[in-house]
Design a protein around this motif. Sequence first.
Motif, short mmCIF file in Angstrom:
data_model
loop_
_atom_site.label_atom_id
_atom_site.label_comp_id
_atom_site.label_asym_id
_atom_site.label_seq_id
_atom_site.Cartn_x
_atom_site.Cartn_y
_atom_site.Cartn_z
N ASN A 1 0.84 -1.20 0.00
CA ASN A 1 0.00 0.00 0.00
C ASN A 1 0.88 1.25 0.00
N ARG A 2 0.24 2.39 -0.22
CA ARG A 2 0.94 3.67 -0.21
C ARG A 2 0.08 4.67 0.55
N THR A 3 0.69 5.47 1.40
CA THR A 3 -0.05 6.51 2.10
C THR A 3 0.59 7.88 1.82
N VAL A 4 -0.26 8.88 1.61
CA VAL A 4 0.21 10.22 1.26
C VAL A 4 -0.66 11.27 1.95
N GLU A 5 -0.16 12.49 2.01
CA GLU A 5 -0.91 13.68 2.39
C GLU A 5 -1.50 13.62 3.79
N GLY A 6 -0.69 13.13 4.78
CA GLY A 6 -1.13 13.26 6.16
C GLY A 6 -1.31 11.94 6.88
N PHE A 7 -2.34 11.89 7.73
CA PHE A 7 -2.64 10.87 8.72
C PHE A 7 -1.79 11.11 9.98
N GLN A 8 -2.42 10.90 11.12
CA GLN A 8 -1.65 10.98 12.36
C GLN A 8 -0.69 9.81 12.45
N MET A 9 -1.20 8.61 12.19
CA MET A 9 -0.39 7.41 12.13
C MET A 9 -0.83 6.65 10.88
N ALA A 10 0.07 6.38 9.97
CA ALA A 10 -0.35 5.84 8.68
C ALA A 10 -0.86 4.41 8.81
N ILE A 11 -0.04 3.50 9.28
CA ILE A 11 -0.41 2.09 9.43
C ILE A 11 -0.17 1.71 10.88
N SER A 12 -1.21 1.25 11.56
CA SER A 12 -1.04 0.88 12.96
C SER A 12 -1.78 -0.41 13.27
N PHE A 13 -1.27 -1.11 14.28
CA PHE A 13 -1.93 -2.32 14.76
C PHE A 13 -1.79 -2.36 16.28
N SER A 14 -2.78 -2.91 16.95
CA SER A 14 -2.76 -3.02 18.40
C SER A 14 -3.37 -4.35 18.80
N ARG A 15 -2.81 -4.96 19.87
CA ARG A 15 -3.18 -6.29 20.38
C ARG A 15 -3.45 -7.29 19.25
N CYS A 16 -2.49 -7.35 18.32
CA CYS A 16 -2.59 -8.26 17.18
C CYS A 16 -1.51 -9.34 17.28
N ARG A 17 -1.76 -10.44 16.60
CA ARG A 17 -0.84 -11.57 16.61
C ARG A 17 -0.66 -12.07 15.18
N ASN A 18 0.58 -12.45 14.87
CA ASN A 18 0.90 -12.95 13.52
C ASN A 18 0.62 -11.89 12.47
N VAL A 19 1.43 -10.84 12.52
CA VAL A 19 1.25 -9.64 11.70
C VAL A 19 2.38 -9.55 10.68
N GLN A 20 2.01 -9.22 9.43
CA GLN A 20 3.01 -8.91 8.41
C GLN A 20 2.67 -7.55 7.79
N VAL A 21 3.60 -6.61 7.92
CA VAL A 21 3.48 -5.30 7.28
C VAL A 21 4.65 -5.21 6.30
N VAL A 22 4.37 -5.41 5.02
CA VAL A 22 5.42 -5.68 4.05
C VAL A 22 5.22 -4.85 2.78
N GLY A 23 6.29 -4.21 2.33
CA GLY A 23 6.31 -3.61 0.99
C GLY A 23 5.48 -2.36 0.84
N ASN A 24 5.22 -1.64 1.93
CA ASN A 24 4.42 -0.42 1.85
C ASN A 24 5.30 0.81 1.70
N GLU A 25 4.75 1.85 1.12
CA GLU A 25 5.41 3.15 1.03
C GLU A 25 4.60 4.14 1.85
N VAL A 26 5.25 4.76 2.83
CA VAL A 26 4.57 5.68 3.74
C VAL A 26 5.27 7.03 3.65
N LEU A 27 4.53 8.04 3.21
CA LEU A 27 5.11 9.36 2.97
C LEU A 27 4.42 10.42 3.82
N ASP A 28 5.19 11.10 4.64
CA ASP A 28 4.78 12.32 5.35
C ASP A 28 3.57 12.18 6.26
N PRO A 29 3.46 11.11 7.05
CA PRO A 29 2.45 11.14 8.09
C PRO A 29 2.87 12.10 9.20
#
Length: 469
Positions: free
Chosen positions: A231-259
């Motif tokens: 995925n790609r995130t642009v033009e803000g967000f307080q936190m672009a990609i977040s997870f909480s109390r999760c198990r077996n997580v993969q955050v792979v190959g994303n582009e995150v710009l200027d959160p």
Amino acid sequence: MFDESGTTNGWPAANGQPTRRSFLSGLGATVGLGALTGSGRAQPTAAPDGSGAVYYVARIGDGALPGRKRGWSNNGNGNGNQNGNRNGAGNGNGSATDAERGRGHGRLADAEYLVLEGDTGTIAFATDGTAEEAFQHAFDELPASGGTVVASGDTFEFGGPATVGDDTGLVGSGGTRFVVAGASGESGHDLIRVRGDGATVANIEFDADGTQTDNHAIQADDCDGLVIANNRTVEGFQMAISFSRCRNVQVVGNEVLDPNWYGITSRAAPTGGDRDLRRSENVVVARNYVAGVTYNNIATYNVSNFTVYGNVVEEGGHSLIACSPAQQGAIVGNVCRGLEEYKPDPGGEAGIEIEYKETHVREEIAGTDRARSYDITISGNQVDNCPVGILARTVPADPEDEAARETERPHSFTVTGNSINGADAAGIRIRSGAAGVVATNTVRDSPTPLEVDETYATDIEQGLNATRA
């Protein structure tokens, strides 16, 4: 549920996720997808291979289907079938309340959104205004066995979040954009919330439209088997990609710009509920690019059994990769560069840090081993032009509480084989720590290549570190 002590309580064991679903080959011809989207980009091949339920969401312009009225819906009320029960009919994607989804932001876009059934190609639902109702309808109509919702290669304006549930894939087609609409000032709203096991969000550009507080592009809570990829995130967000109390997580190959605050993180912005700083376990954060952040680019807070590898992170205001607290993890093979400090904590900010910070510790783990960082390996990273290259420290809530630097310090960590260049304060700084190894690192162009505070750092093995002017 995940037990904050780090054990599982009835949580499903890790397993291979079901393969994602595909359209019938004749779907495009049946409904004329190219005409509906006006772009020709929406093709059935966008859905992954597999068998099972598929829904397709597309955006069309006003009057694209002659003889139909805007706002037409197969159930007459424009709300879809919100089943509201994870254990009842369907897969429970409608379990979030309307308040959590952020309804009521108003209808802004001059467009209509269609939900198409993948097996028949018929129109299952349509709505004008903003897109969250269409996606929510598609999520809610998937059977208990799960399925895939495919978004066409168009721009979808969201007046509030849509919520993904169990065994659901949300996949973009190429050129798919989800945009925050109907927000007020700098305060926005989440776009996608994940609240189920075995979920995937992939191949979408998320646009905050300049909003910078109270929102995420993707926020996952209480999930097992989560994939957030490409995925790609642009033009803000307080936190672009977040997870909480999760198990077996993969955050792979994303582009995150200027959160605004964080890029990829295991904490949550204050958008309702009690999710921030809940523990997660078995986490992979790999091959992402994260740039232009006020605080941490990648922050694994309250995470155990994790790896952060192969990422490129730059232009942050706090340590570019941080674990605080975290246990039994590896930070390996990352490129960290160009940190400019913003309101630094004591000891400064670094390319990579291991930390105990009292404000990151919830009541349920305070005073336990889970409140401290330990068994962390930092190896093979390239760190350039950061005030400190690699840092271990303790930050008590009371700056005068020096005793905490001894009682709550990180321990049993390894810092080896890293290359650090241009650290103008210190190459490697062990401000507090115990039973660590700092060896075989190369530090160049730093006035203090290696700094170990002998008052609060004990049993730190050092050897074969090379320094160069």
